[in-house]
Design a protein around this motif. Structure first.
Motif, mmCIF file in Angstrom:
data_model
loop_
_atom_site.group_PDB
_atom_site.id
_atom_site.type_symbol
_atom_site.label_atom_id
_atom_site.label_comp_id
_atom_site.label_asym_id
_atom_site.label_seq_id
_atom_site.Cartn_x
_atom_site.Cartn_y
_atom_site.Cartn_z
ATOM 1 N N ASP A 119 11.742 45.615 5.588
ATOM 2 C CA ASP A 119 11.884 45.052 6.925
ATOM 3 C C ASP A 119 11.542 46.076 8.004
ATOM 4 N N TYR A 120 11.487 47.351 7.634
ATOM 5 C CA TYR A 120 11.030 48.405 8.533
ATOM 6 C C TYR A 120 9.579 48.792 8.234
ATOM 7 N N ALA A 121 9.220 48.766 6.948
ATOM 8 C CA ALA A 121 7.861 49.178 6.563
ATOM 9 C C ALA A 121 6.822 48.148 6.995
ATOM 10 N N ILE A 122 7.136 46.870 6.865
ATOM 11 C CA ILE A 122 6.178 45.820 7.208
ATOM 12 C C ILE A 122 5.803 45.854 8.693
ATOM 13 N N PRO A 123 6.763 45.948 9.630
ATOM 14 C CA PRO A 123 6.337 46.035 11.036
ATOM 15 C C PRO A 123 5.544 47.293 11.350
ATOM 16 N N ALA A 124 5.857 48.415 10.686
ATOM 17 C CA ALA A 124 5.077 49.632 10.914
ATOM 18 C C ALA A 124 3.636 49.429 10.468
ATOM 19 N N ALA A 125 3.460 48.862 9.265
ATOM 20 C CA ALA A 125 2.109 48.586 8.785
ATOM 21 C C ALA A 125 1.424 47.536 9.648
ATOM 22 N N GLY A 126 2.193 46.524 10.082
ATOM 23 C CA GLY A 126 1.629 45.481 10.922
ATOM 24 C C GLY A 126 1.095 46.029 12.232
ATOM 25 N N PHE A 127 1.833 46.953 12.844
ATOM 26 C CA PHE A 127 1.362 47.545 14.099
ATOM 27 C C PHE A 127 0.092 48.349 13.880
ATOM 28 N N LEU A 128 0.048 49.136 12.799
ATOM 29 C CA LEU A 128 -1.128 49.969 12.533
ATOM 30 C C LEU A 128 -2.377 49.125 12.305
ATOM 31 N N LEU A 129 -2.219 47.945 11.739
ATOM 32 C CA LEU A 129 -3.354 47.050 11.513
ATOM 33 C C LEU A 129 -3.712 46.255 12.771
ATOM 34 N N LEU A 130 -2.690 45.841 13.515
ATOM 35 C CA LEU A 130 -2.922 44.947 14.641
ATOM 36 C C LEU A 130 -3.403 45.680 15.889
ATOM 37 N N ALA A 131 -2.883 46.871 16.143
ATOM 38 C CA ALA A 131 -3.189 47.574 17.392
ATOM 39 C C ALA A 131 -4.688 47.820 17.579
ATOM 40 N N PRO A 132 -5.434 48.328 16.564
ATOM 41 C CA PRO A 132 -6.881 48.527 16.775
ATOM 42 C C PRO A 132 -7.623 47.219 17.053
ATOM 43 N N VAL A 133 -7.226 46.145 16.388
ATOM 44 C CA VAL A 133 -7.872 44.844 16.597
ATOM 45 C C VAL A 133 -7.675 44.401 18.042
#
Length: 293
Positions: A155-169
């Motif tokens: 529940d902490y790792a998924i949002p961190a990964a989600g931000f790293l993928l979403l922010a550049p897009v």
């Protein structure tokens, strides 16, 4: 006094993250379903007290708020007490629309003096979120809301990964749309004020929007039509359309970016076990835009 009122609403909303408290609320409403009608009266009373402290109290405003809180409660009552089994019906969608659309279009703003509109809109937002939680996390006991504290490391790792993928897009899309400035450091990058600002973004924008658009809108759509990327895209489009009137009328640039962001937030919500996970990504995206772009 205004800060105290808003803090009380925030405290009540965060308190319902407790599983034991939600279970107690569901139990009380299951034993005596008619108690749900106490909520509109209580919230309207609190709103009217807040309006009085802002010098904006009036009978028309009180009646408008009572109608605003009573209408979705009546829809939930007509749908029946939970737990919801099978697909949610049109009354559930009607209740959400009645909670969201009057706020989205600032219904009743003409009843409030201009100086008090910002404050009372925030109070009304608190009323809407708290009422939504009572109706759907309590009375209807809607599954899949994920309105709870994070329970697992993912529940902490998924949002961190989600931000790293979403922010550049989002950045690569925002640049040609002219939505962002050149990257820059904040003029006074002190950790304390930046952390306080991030907390404000989280509780005032990210968490309420995630409760509405992920725990309720996306969740209802998926329970009704299936857990597919197409339904997730539909939910994201609704989120995007809700931003059309941000800053200016028909702000299509903001709507496009919000829809793309909404898909990312929705995927995080789908994969994680808490709405706080998607709220964390949401707040971080907004904070990066605020501080660095």
């Amino acid at each position: 006094m205004q800060i105290v009122v808003l803090a009380l609403f925030l405290g009540a909303i965060l308190t319902l993250l407790s599983d034991s408290l939600k279970q107690a609320l569901r139990g009380a409403l299951a034993r005596r379903p008619a108690l749900v009608f106490a909520t509109p009266g209580l919230l309207t009373t609190v709103f009217c007290l807040a309006a009085a402290t802002a010098g904006a109290a009036s009978l028309p405003l009180a009646l408008a708020m009572l109608a605003y809180t009573f209408a979705p409660t009546l829809c939930a009552w007509a749908a029946g007490p939970g737990p919801v089994k099978g697909r949610p019906g049109w009354l559930d969608f009607a209740a959400i629309a009645l909670l969201w659309l009057p706020l989205e279009f600032a219904a009743g703003a003409s009843l409030v003096p201009k100086a008090a509109q910002g404050y009372l809109h925030s109070v009304a937002y608190g009323v809407a979120i708290l009422l939504a939680l009572v109706l759907f996390a309590g009375f209807r006991a809607l599954p899949g809301m994920k309105y709870n504290l994070p329970r697992r490391a993912r529940d902490y790792a998924i949002p961190a990964a989600g931000f790293l993928l979403l922010a550049p897009v989002l950045y690569l899309l925002a640049v040609p749309l002219g939505f962002v400035n050149q990257p820059h450091l904040p003029p006074h990058p002190h950790p304390g004020p930046m952390a306080a600002r991030y907390a404000l973004i989280f509780v005032a924008t990210a968490l309420p929007e995630e409760i509405l658009f992920r725990s309720l809108v996306q969740n209802l759509l998926m329970l009704r039509f299936g857990f597919t990327n197409a339904v997730l895209a539909l939910s994201a489009a609704v989120f995007g359309l809700a931003h059309l009137n941000n800053g200016s009328l028909l702000n299509w640039r903001y709507a496009i970016l919000a829809a793309v962001a909404g898909f990312g937030f929705g995927k995080v919500f789908e994969m994680a076990g808490s709405v706080l996970s998607s709220a964390g990504v949401h707040a971080t995206v907004n904070a990066v835009k605020h501080f660095f772009l």
